[in-house]
Design an enzyme around this catalytic site. Sequence first.
Site, mmCIF file in Angstrom:
data_model
loop_
_atom_site.group_PDB
_atom_site.id
_atom_site.type_symbol
_atom_site.label_atom_id
_atom_site.label_comp_id
_atom_site.label_asym_id
_atom_site.label_seq_id
_atom_site.Cartn_x
_atom_site.Cartn_y
_atom_site.Cartn_z
ATOM 1 C CG ASN A 1 12.944 5.469 -63.567
ATOM 2 O OD1 ASN A 1 13.789 5.196 -62.713
ATOM 3 N ND2 ASN A 1 13.263 6.019 -64.729
ATOM 4 C CD1 TRP A 2 10.452 5.561 -57.210
ATOM 5 C CD2 TRP A 2 11.654 5.636 -55.327
ATOM 6 N NE1 TRP A 2 9.591 5.329 -56.173
ATOM 7 C CE2 TRP A 2 10.305 5.370 -54.999
ATOM 8 C CE3 TRP A 2 12.592 5.708 -54.301
ATOM 9 C CZ2 TRP A 2 9.875 5.207 -53.687
ATOM 10 C CZ3 TRP A 2 12.167 5.539 -53.000
ATOM 11 C CH2 TRP A 2 10.816 5.291 -52.690
ATOM 12 C CE LYS A 3 13.172 9.710 -64.582
ATOM 13 N NZ LYS A 3 13.023 10.852 -65.506
ATOM 14 C CG HIS B 1 14.977 6.282 -68.891
ATOM 15 N ND1 HIS B 1 15.359 7.611 -68.979
ATOM 16 C CD2 HIS B 1 13.710 6.278 -68.395
ATOM 17 C CE1 HIS B 1 14.373 8.366 -68.534
ATOM 18 N NE2 HIS B 1 13.363 7.588 -68.173
ATOM 19 C CD GLU C 1 16.280 10.715 -67.076
ATOM 20 O OE1 GLU C 1 15.375 11.550 -66.909
ATOM 21 O OE2 GLU C 1 16.539 9.817 -66.231
ATOM 22 C CD GLU D 1 9.845 7.014 -69.962
ATOM 23 O OE1 GLU D 1 9.299 7.324 -68.894
ATOM 24 O OE2 GLU D 1 11.069 6.828 -70.064
ATOM 25 N N GLY E 1 9.406 14.725 -67.299
ATOM 26 C CA GLY E 1 9.712 15.661 -66.230
ATOM 27 C C GLY E 1 9.508 17.127 -66.578
ATOM 28 C CB SER F 1 4.451 14.952 -67.824
ATOM 29 O OG SER F 1 5.694 15.621 -67.930
ATOM 30 N N GLY G 1 7.751 8.726 -63.456
ATOM 31 C CA GLY G 1 8.962 9.255 -62.834
ATOM 32 C C GLY G 1 8.678 9.898 -61.495
ATOM 33 N N GLY G 2 8.714 11.234 -61.446
ATOM 34 C CA GLY G 2 8.601 11.971 -60.199
ATOM 35 C C GLY G 2 7.375 11.647 -59.368
#
Length: 252
Positions: free
Chosen positions: A11-13, A98, A100, A168, A174, A213, A234-235
């Site tokens: 997920n590149w957000k 998600h 967010e 999650e 993150g 993470s 994610g990141g």
Amino acid sequence: MSKPVSLVAGNWKMNGQRGSWKEIDSLITKIDKEAPADCEVLICPPLTLMALFAVDASQSKVQIGAQDCHQNNKGAHTGDVSASMIADCGGSHIIVGHSERRADHQETSALVHDKAVSVVENGMKAIICVGETEAERDAGDAVKIVLDQISQSVPSTATSETVIIAYEPVWAIGTGRTPTVADVEEIHTAIRNSLIDRFSSDGAGFSILYGGSVKPSNAKELMGAENVNGALVGGASLKADDFNGIIDAYRP
């Protein structure tokens, strides 16, 4: 009884621009050269890049999806994008619910349910996200919160072929903090049992991803946990080498 499909999804957000195709090309080269055994690979970039990446990956083993969609197929919804539009651009999966989106846009589980229905009706797979906050975990409510989200977000028409669950813990996304394997197994096993209770034998075939993470250094341990069928990353998915290092958990 079907066996859950393992999936490592990125997920590149809100990250990436057109030059980021170099990372996708690098990932495609790595995956096509040494595809992981029994594991699918997915990247969900921003919508500005999705169609471009879908063309780039169309002849590869890397799938391209989206991070969200509107629940309706069309209409007067300025700024929104429908599941049918994403399917038209070559999307294979859409992430819905998600944390967010739930927190920043006040999305309810009822709305997530409707989005998931639209995703499936348009021939794609819905990745439905669930997870508890730190306060909810500290209060001992993690399992209850997650199962309530499952109950309200997953459509009654869901099957193991059309819906994927992603757990999650909000407090681990993150932050660098990661639950213990025992913590992850507790939630994933509760999710599995709830799916079996609701969907009978097909409940055993739903893929349940872990996210929060995940990185190359802990991927193998987390992916080896009971009822964990992959990761929502994610990141660490933004760089081909890092993401491929997580996929290594499924290579001998």
